[in-house]
Scaffold this motif. Structure first.
Motif, PDB file in Angstrom:
ATOM      1  N   HIS A   1    -134.865 -29.198   1.491  1.00 44.35           N
ATOM      2  CA  HIS A   1    -135.578 -27.917   1.645  1.00 44.35           C
ATOM      3  C   HIS A   1    -137.011 -28.077   1.144  1.00 44.35           C
ATOM      4  O   HIS A   1    -137.379 -27.555   0.077  1.00 44.35           O
ATOM      5  CB  HIS A   1    -134.851 -26.810   0.877  1.00 44.35           C
ATOM      6  CG  HIS A   1    -133.443 -26.594   1.325  1.00 44.35           C
ATOM      7  ND1 HIS A   1    -133.102 -25.761   2.378  1.00 44.35           N
ATOM      8  CD2 HIS A   1    -132.277 -27.126   0.876  1.00 44.35           C
ATOM      9  CE1 HIS A   1    -131.794 -25.773   2.550  1.00 44.35           C
ATOM     10  NE2 HIS A   1    -131.270 -26.593   1.663  1.00 44.35           N
TER      11      HIS A   1
ATOM     12  N   GLU B   1    -139.693 -26.716   1.770  1.00 44.26           N
ATOM     13  CA  GLU B   1    -140.449 -25.491   1.494  1.00 44.26           C
ATOM     14  C   GLU B   1    -140.361 -25.101   0.026  1.00 44.26           C
ATOM     15  O   GLU B   1    -141.296 -24.505  -0.532  1.00 44.26           O
ATOM     16  CB  GLU B   1    -139.963 -24.343   2.392  1.00 44.26           C
ATOM     17  CG  GLU B   1    -138.584 -23.785   2.091  1.00 44.26           C
ATOM     18  CD  GLU B   1    -137.447 -24.598   2.699  1.00 44.26           C
ATOM     19  OE1 GLU B   1    -136.292 -24.120   2.642  1.00 44.26           O
ATOM     20  OE2 GLU B   1    -137.708 -25.702   3.226  1.00 44.26           O
ATOM     21  N   TRP B   2    -139.241 -25.450  -0.621  1.00 42.98           N
ATOM     22  CA  TRP B   2    -139.101 -25.155  -2.045  1.00 42.98           C
ATOM     23  C   TRP B   2    -139.872 -26.169  -2.890  1.00 42.98           C
ATOM     24  O   TRP B   2    -140.359 -25.832  -3.979  1.00 42.98           O
ATOM     25  CB  TRP B   2    -137.628 -25.106  -2.449  1.00 42.98           C
ATOM     26  CG  TRP B   2    -137.031 -23.755  -2.189  1.00 42.98           C
ATOM     27  CD1 TRP B   2    -136.322 -23.353  -1.097  1.00 42.98           C
ATOM     28  CD2 TRP B   2    -137.156 -22.619  -3.039  1.00 42.98           C
ATOM     29  NE1 TRP B   2    -135.979 -22.026  -1.216  1.00 42.98           N
ATOM     30  CE2 TRP B   2    -136.474 -21.545  -2.404  1.00 42.98           C
ATOM     31  CE3 TRP B   2    -137.755 -22.371  -4.276  1.00 42.98           C
ATOM     32  CZ2 TRP B   2    -136.393 -20.270  -2.960  1.00 42.98           C
ATOM     33  CZ3 TRP B   2    -137.670 -21.101  -4.831  1.00 42.98           C
ATOM     34  CH2 TRP B   2    -136.997 -20.068  -4.177  1.00 42.98           C
TER      35      TRP B   2
ATOM     36  N   GLN C   1    -142.808 -27.252  -2.060  1.00 44.17           N
ATOM     37  CA  GLN C   1    -144.161 -26.720  -2.019  1.00 44.17           C
ATOM     38  C   GLN C   1    -144.292 -25.467  -2.868  1.00 44.17           C
ATOM     39  O   GLN C   1    -145.292 -25.270  -3.560  1.00 44.17           O
ATOM     40  CB  GLN C   1    -144.567 -26.421  -0.571  1.00 44.17           C
ATOM     41  CG  GLN C   1    -146.018 -25.989  -0.410  1.00 44.17           C
ATOM     42  CD  GLN C   1    -147.013 -26.990  -0.962  1.00 44.17           C
ATOM     43  OE1 GLN C   1    -146.776 -28.193  -0.961  1.00 44.17           O
ATOM     44  NE2 GLN C   1    -148.150 -26.489  -1.453  1.00 44.17           N
ATOM     45  N   ARG C   2    -143.261 -24.661  -2.863  1.00 44.34           N
ATOM     46  CA  ARG C   2    -143.289 -23.423  -3.655  1.00 44.34           C
ATOM     47  C   ARG C   2    -143.368 -23.740  -5.156  1.00 44.34           C
ATOM     48  O   ARG C   2    -144.151 -23.104  -5.879  1.00 44.34           O
ATOM     49  CB  ARG C   2    -142.040 -22.594  -3.347  1.00 44.34           C
ATOM     50  CG  ARG C   2    -141.989 -21.263  -4.050  1.00 44.34           C
ATOM     51  CD  ARG C   2    -140.980 -20.352  -3.377  1.00 44.34           C
ATOM     52  NE  ARG C   2    -140.652 -19.196  -4.206  1.00 44.34           N
ATOM     53  CZ  ARG C   2    -139.887 -18.186  -3.810  1.00 44.34           C
ATOM     54  NH1 ARG C   2    -139.370 -18.187  -2.595  1.00 44.34           N
ATOM     55  NH2 ARG C   2    -139.632 -17.169  -4.618  1.00 44.34           N
TER      56      ARG C   2
ATOM     57  N   ASN D   1    -144.118 -36.225  -3.206  1.00 47.88           N
ATOM     58  CA  ASN D   1    -143.276 -35.506  -2.254  1.00 47.88           C
ATOM     59  C   ASN D   1    -141.949 -36.266  -2.177  1.00 47.88           C
ATOM     60  O   ASN D   1    -141.931 -37.499  -2.160  1.00 47.88           O
ATOM     61  CB  ASN D   1    -143.938 -35.462  -0.875  1.00 47.88           C
ATOM     62  CG  ASN D   1    -143.120 -34.660   0.113  1.00 47.88           C
ATOM     63  OD1 ASN D   1    -142.975 -33.449  -0.015  1.00 47.88           O
ATOM     64  ND2 ASN D   1    -142.556 -35.348   1.104  1.00 47.88           N
TER      65      ASN D   1
END
Length: 374
Positions: free
Chosen positions: A205, A207-208, A210-211, A344
């Motif tokens: 995931h 997106e988490w 990046q969050r 990342n």
């Protein structure tokens, strides 16, 4: 066993752990448990944990910087080694150096021996390696006790050596040894399990990732202070969701100490009973879409975990609730901060992490991941 106690932790765990982690806090009951826990709590109070950050921050930063980049490696093995080295400094106040590998092997062998079917010390068996590992850990800790008694320092080892009860009594050398070995095991093995689950979830995931990265960037610092930790609300959501989906200890055994009635059933004295966080954490009456990774379920707006006091129990509950739960959260937040501000995380397309479920939840394949510098 006085008071209202109806279940024994000691009687439940002893068949598995009595020779491997004798007289650890989890293997004590009633007055003996309360006495030791009260003394040990001083090592996990806010002021103590705040002091541990001075050790953990630079060590995690150095360790992560040295990890492989742009190529796949086994995260479980790397993080276990790093956490053991950090725990050795925080708990023991010693640099592991060349001893790290042998101590790590001793912990692995001791833990795996808890699942041994035949408990006969025949060379080459799980049980034999476990007893040998336990002896190695005992020797390692005992060599440092005398020096720890002579001076006071911030590490947990020193604090336990000098901790006193209301009458001024200190722990014996053997009690210090047993508590330190158990705390080291609990601190680095369960956190290894937790971080494997979190890193896998973040890789699946992004997106988490990046969050959380944006949450760290908003702090404007390269090293977290204790006051910064409470600001990491999104990180706590991820921490709690990973522990919901994959609690490191999937089952909590107990044994009844008296005849009792439970939910209309008669349970005789000395009956083995168990509680499964792994089952509780997936009950659809408490959790929406429980098989999905959804950290927002723990947000103040949704608060799915507030429907029942004991529906989120990765740290257990009651008198035996994990003594180091706040330390575990602090260490996890520090690790993720240093990780995600540098790299990342990715796994191969279509990868699904296989798991071994006993005695703790771990990746069955070591969790191959790739870290790409930002």
């Amino acid at each position: 066993m006085g008071g209202l106690q109806q279940f024994s932790s000691r009687l439940a765990w002893n068949p598995l752990l009595d020779r491997l982690f004798p007289d650890g806090l989890m293997l004590k009951d009633a007055d003996a448990h309360r006495y030791d826990r009260k003394i040990l709590q001083s090592a996990f109070k806010k002021s103590a944990i705040e002091g541990y950050l001075d050790t953990m921050n630079p060590h995690l930063e150095r360790g992560l910087t040295a990890w492989p980049q742009n190529k796949s490696f086994f995260f479980q093995h790397a993080v276990k080694q790093l956490l053991l080295e950090v725990a050795a400094e925080v708990f023991l106040g010693v640099e592991m150096g060349d001893e790290a590998s042998s101590v790590n092997t001793a912990f692995v062998d001791t833990m795996l021996a808890s699942m041994a079917v035949f408990k006969i010390p025949v060379p080459g068996t799980l049980w034999y390696r476990g007893l040998k590992g336990r002896k190695h850990l005992e020797d390692f800790v005992m060599t440092h006790i005398a020096a720890k008694r002579e001076t006071e320092a911030q590490d947990i080892f020193s604090q336990i050596c000098h901790a006193t009860d209301e009458d001024g009594n200190v722990f014996s050398d053997s009690a210090v040894r047993d508590h330190i070995i158990f705390l080291l095991f609990a601190a680095h093995d369960t956190t290894t399990s937790t971080l494997c689950s979190i890193v896998y979830a973040l890789a699946k995931h992004p997106e988490w990732q990046q969050r959380l990265r944006e949450e760290y960037q908003s702090l404007g610092t390269a090293s977290l202070s204790y006051d910064d930790l409470s600001k990491l609300e999104d990180t706590k959501l991820v921490f709690k969701e990973a522990l919901r989906m994959y609690p490191p200890v999937p089952a909590i055994p107990r044994r009844t100490v008296k005849d009792m009635e439970l939910f209309g059933y008669h349970i005789p004295k000395n009956t083995s009973v168990g509680l499964s966080p792994l089952f509780t954490h997936y009950m659809e009456e408490y959790w929406s879409n429980p098989t999905q990774f959804d950290p927002e379920r723990f947000s103040k707006a949704r608060a799915e975990d507030k429907k029942h006091f004991f529906q989120w129990i990765p740290f257990g509950g009651g008198a035996h609730k994990c003594l180091g739960l706040n330390f575990a959260e602090v260490q996890t937040k520090l690790f993720l901060f240093h990780l995600l501000t540098r790299y990342n995380i990715s796994v191969k397309a279509g990868y699904e992490m296989p798991r071994s479920w006993v005695p703790l939840i771990f990746p069955a394949d070591g969790l191959p991941v790739t870290f790409t510098p930002l």
